[in-house]
Design a protein around this motif. Sequence first.
Motif, PDB file in Angstrom:
ATOM      1  N   HIS A   1     -15.012  10.977  -0.209  1.00 15.28           N
ATOM      2  CA  HIS A   1     -15.037  10.260  -1.488  1.00 15.28           C
ATOM      3  C   HIS A   1     -15.224  11.244  -2.640  1.00 15.28           C
ATOM      4  O   HIS A   1     -14.660  11.050  -3.726  1.00 15.28           O
ATOM      5  N   GLN A   2     -15.984  12.287  -2.417  1.00 15.66           N
ATOM      6  CA  GLN A   2     -16.187  13.298  -3.464  1.00 15.66           C
ATOM      7  C   GLN A   2     -14.857  13.976  -3.805  1.00 15.66           C
ATOM      8  O   GLN A   2     -14.532  14.153  -4.981  1.00 15.66           O
ATOM      9  N   GLU A   3     -14.099  14.336  -2.792  1.00 10.26           N
ATOM     10  CA  GLU A   3     -12.793  14.961  -3.014  1.00 10.26           C
ATOM     11  C   GLU A   3     -11.862  14.000  -3.765  1.00 10.26           C
ATOM     12  O   GLU A   3     -11.174  14.392  -4.692  1.00 10.26           O
ATOM     13  N   LEU A   4     -11.863  12.728  -3.366  1.00  8.48           N
ATOM     14  CA  LEU A   4     -11.032  11.735  -4.059  1.00  8.48           C
ATOM     15  C   LEU A   4     -11.454  11.574  -5.516  1.00  8.48           C
ATOM     16  O   LEU A   4     -10.615  11.407  -6.402  1.00  8.48           O
ATOM     17  N   SER A   5     -12.752  11.629  -5.762  1.00  8.40           N
ATOM     18  CA  SER A   5     -13.261  11.523  -7.128  1.00  8.40           C
ATOM     19  C   SER A   5     -12.708  12.652  -7.988  1.00  8.40           C
ATOM     20  O   SER A   5     -12.247  12.418  -9.114  1.00  8.40           O
ATOM     21  N   HIS A   6     -12.713  13.857  -7.457  1.00  7.24           N
ATOM     22  CA  HIS A   6     -12.169  14.998  -8.202  1.00  7.24           C
ATOM     23  C   HIS A   6     -10.659  14.861  -8.415  1.00  7.24           C
ATOM     24  O   HIS A   6     -10.152  15.191  -9.485  1.00  7.24           O
ATOM     25  N   CYS A   7      -9.960  14.366  -7.405  1.00  3.84           N
ATOM     26  CA  CYS A   7      -8.517  14.151  -7.548  1.00  3.84           C
ATOM     27  C   CYS A   7      -8.232  13.137  -8.649  1.00  3.84           C
ATOM     28  O   CYS A   7      -7.313  13.323  -9.446  1.00  3.84           O
ATOM     29  N   GLN A   8      -9.032  12.074  -8.691  1.00  9.01           N
ATOM     30  CA  GLN A   8      -8.842  11.060  -9.730  1.00  9.01           C
ATOM     31  C   GLN A   8      -9.087  11.640 -11.111  1.00  9.01           C
ATOM     32  O   GLN A   8      -8.311  11.388 -12.051  1.00  9.01           O
ATOM     33  N   ILE A   9     -10.138  12.418 -11.259  1.00 10.79           N
ATOM     34  CA  ILE A   9     -10.454  13.027 -12.557  1.00 10.79           C
ATOM     35  C   ILE A   9      -9.351  13.981 -12.979  1.00 10.79           C
ATOM     36  O   ILE A   9      -8.906  13.974 -14.136  1.00 10.79           O
ATOM     37  N   ASN A  10      -8.862  14.801 -12.025  1.00 10.96           N
ATOM     38  CA  ASN A  10      -7.845  15.803 -12.354  1.00 10.96           C
ATOM     39  C   ASN A  10      -6.485  15.196 -12.668  1.00 10.96           C
ATOM     40  O   ASN A  10      -5.718  15.773 -13.435  1.00 10.96           O
ATOM     41  N   THR A  11      -6.163  14.067 -12.070  1.00  8.72           N
ATOM     42  CA  THR A  11      -4.828  13.489 -12.255  1.00  8.72           C
ATOM     43  C   THR A  11      -4.804  12.283 -13.180  1.00  8.72           C
ATOM     44  O   THR A  11      -3.736  11.832 -13.582  1.00  8.72           O
ATOM     45  N   GLY A  12      -5.969  11.729 -13.507  1.00 11.68           N
ATOM     46  CA  GLY A  12      -6.020  10.558 -14.368  1.00 11.68           C
ATOM     47  C   GLY A  12      -5.723   9.259 -13.641  1.00 11.68           C
ATOM     48  O   GLY A  12      -5.551   8.218 -14.271  1.00 11.68           O
ATOM     49  N   VAL A  13      -5.660   9.306 -12.322  1.00 12.50           N
ATOM     50  CA  VAL A  13      -5.422   8.105 -11.517  1.00 12.50           C
ATOM     51  C   VAL A  13      -6.758   7.425 -11.272  1.00 12.50           C
ATOM     52  O   VAL A  13      -7.736   8.087 -10.932  1.00 12.50           O
ATOM     53  N   GLU A  14      -6.812   6.111 -11.474  1.00 15.99           N
ATOM     54  CA  GLU A  14      -8.045   5.363 -11.200  1.00 15.99           C
ATOM     55  C   GLU A  14      -7.836   4.485  -9.977  1.00 15.99           C
ATOM     56  O   GLU A  14      -6.935   3.651  -9.950  1.00 15.99           O
ATOM     57  N   LEU A  15      -8.661   4.680  -8.959  1.00 17.09           N
ATOM     58  CA  LEU A  15      -8.578   3.886  -7.735  1.00 17.09           C
ATOM     59  C   LEU A  15      -9.677   2.841  -7.720  1.00 17.09           C
ATOM     60  O   LEU A  15     -10.795   3.106  -8.170  1.00 17.09           O
ATOM     61  N   SER A  16      -9.357   1.688  -7.174  1.00 14.31           N
ATOM     62  CA  SER A  16     -10.402   0.676  -6.962  1.00 14.31           C
ATOM     63  C   SER A  16     -11.199   1.100  -5.726  1.00 14.31           C
ATOM     64  O   SER A  16     -10.812   2.024  -4.999  1.00 14.31           O
ATOM     65  N   GLY A  17     -12.286   0.423  -5.473  1.00 12.45           N
ATOM     66  CA  GLY A  17     -13.132   0.751  -4.326  1.00 12.45           C
ATOM     67  C   GLY A  17     -12.394   0.651  -3.005  1.00 12.45           C
ATOM     68  O   GLY A  17     -12.486   1.534  -2.154  1.00 12.45           O
ATOM     69  N   TRP A  18     -11.625  -0.432  -2.809  1.00 10.13           N
ATOM     70  CA  TRP A  18     -10.918  -0.592  -1.541  1.00 10.13           C
ATOM     71  C   TRP A  18      -9.814   0.436  -1.385  1.00 10.13           C
ATOM     72  O   TRP A  18      -9.526   0.879  -0.280  1.00 10.13           O
TER      73      TRP A  18
ATOM     74  N   GLY B   1       0.781  -1.234   0.000  1.00 11.88           N
ATOM     75  CA  GLY B   1       0.000   0.000   0.000  1.00 11.88           C
ATOM     76  C   GLY B   1       0.809   1.278   0.000  1.00 11.88           C
ATOM     77  O   GLY B   1       0.267   2.350   0.251  1.00 11.88           O
ATOM     78  N   GLU B   2       2.129   1.184  -0.302  1.00 15.13           N
ATOM     79  CA  GLU B   2       2.946   2.398  -0.324  1.00 15.13           C
ATOM     80  C   GLU B   2       2.396   3.419  -1.312  1.00 15.13           C
ATOM     81  O   GLU B   2       2.468   4.625  -1.068  1.00 15.13           O
ATOM     82  N   HIS B   3       1.824   2.936  -2.408  1.00 17.84           N
ATOM     83  CA  HIS B   3       1.281   3.847  -3.418  1.00 17.84           C
ATOM     84  C   HIS B   3       0.129   4.671  -2.846  1.00 17.84           C
ATOM     85  O   HIS B   3      -0.068   5.828  -3.223  1.00 17.84           O
ATOM     86  N   LEU B   4      -0.620   4.111  -1.912  1.00 17.56           N
ATOM     87  CA  LEU B   4      -1.722   4.854  -1.301  1.00 17.56           C
ATOM     88  C   LEU B   4      -1.198   5.941  -0.366  1.00 17.56           C
ATOM     89  O   LEU B   4      -1.744   7.054  -0.337  1.00 17.56           O
ATOM     90  N   VAL B   5      -0.150   5.642   0.374  1.00 19.84           N
ATOM     91  CA  VAL B   5       0.448   6.656   1.242  1.00 19.84           C
ATOM     92  C   VAL B   5       1.027   7.778   0.378  1.00 19.84           C
ATOM     93  O   VAL B   5       0.881   8.963   0.701  1.00 19.84           O
ATOM     94  N   ASP B   6       1.671   7.424  -0.735  1.00 21.33           N
ATOM     95  CA  ASP B   6       2.194   8.438  -1.654  1.00 21.33           C
ATOM     96  C   ASP B   6       1.074   9.334  -2.177  1.00 21.33           C
ATOM     97  O   ASP B   6       1.219  10.559  -2.215  1.00 21.33           O
ATOM     98  N   LEU B   7      -0.048   8.732  -2.566  1.00 23.18           N
ATOM     99  CA  LEU B   7      -1.182   9.529  -3.045  1.00 23.18           C
ATOM    100  C   LEU B   7      -1.744  10.422  -1.945  1.00 23.18           C
ATOM    101  O   LEU B   7      -2.109  11.572  -2.196  1.00 23.18           O
ATOM    102  N   LEU B   8      -1.810   9.894  -0.731  1.00 22.50           N
ATOM    103  CA  LEU B   8      -2.317  10.690   0.390  1.00 22.50           C
ATOM    104  C   LEU B   8      -1.486  11.960   0.555  1.00 22.50           C
ATOM    105  O   LEU B   8      -2.033  13.036   0.755  1.00 22.50           O
ATOM    106  N   TRP B   9      -0.171  11.843   0.445  1.00 15.53           N
ATOM    107  CA  TRP B   9       0.683  13.022   0.601  1.00 15.53           C
ATOM    108  C   TRP B   9       0.647  13.920  -0.634  1.00 15.53           C
ATOM    109  O   TRP B   9       0.759  15.143  -0.497  1.00 15.53           O
ATOM    110  N   LYS B  10       0.488  13.348  -1.819  1.00 16.22           N
ATOM    111  CA  LYS B  10       0.395  14.179  -3.028  1.00 16.22           C
ATOM    112  C   LYS B  10      -0.888  14.999  -3.030  1.00 16.22           C
ATOM    113  O   LYS B  10      -0.889  16.184  -3.352  1.00 16.22           O
ATOM    114  N   TRP B  11      -1.999  14.355  -2.696  1.00 16.00           N
ATOM    115  CA  TRP B  11      -3.292  15.029  -2.733  1.00 16.00           C
ATOM    116  C   TRP B  11      -3.577  15.799  -1.448  1.00 16.00           C
ATOM    117  O   TRP B  11      -4.482  16.617  -1.393  1.00 16.00           O
TER     118      TRP B  11
END
Length: 132
Positions: free
Chosen positions: A63-80, A38-48
Amino acid sequence: MEKAEGDKSKEPARSRLQLLRIKGGEDFQPAMPPLDCGEHLVDLLWKWGPTMCTSMGDAPLTHQELSHCQINTGVELSGWEAETLVKLSREYFGESHRATKRDCKPPFIQAAAQYAQALRAENRQRIRAFLD
């Protein structure tokens, strides 16, 4: 950070990180718990950002904020992954408020030992300054 009971000095209270850097040098970074995955998730937490700014101050990510972050950066997260980021943000937010209390313990054992050593070093320094 809260001052010790009876401390009437005008000097601001030192944070844990400041105490640790007195002992370990200016570049000191406290130990972090090991991650098995899960290091990639910690990296995303600090980036966003671990929290978001609202009209009432900081708040955990939603979740709404994460949705916008995904749209703006092109990163796709799974549900978990999204759920884990929200939980990490909530934990960070909660700990950041608990950590302002003077008697708050560090969130994991290794950090507690480092903090105790730094606190002892600061107390020795205060005693030496008083006796000199």
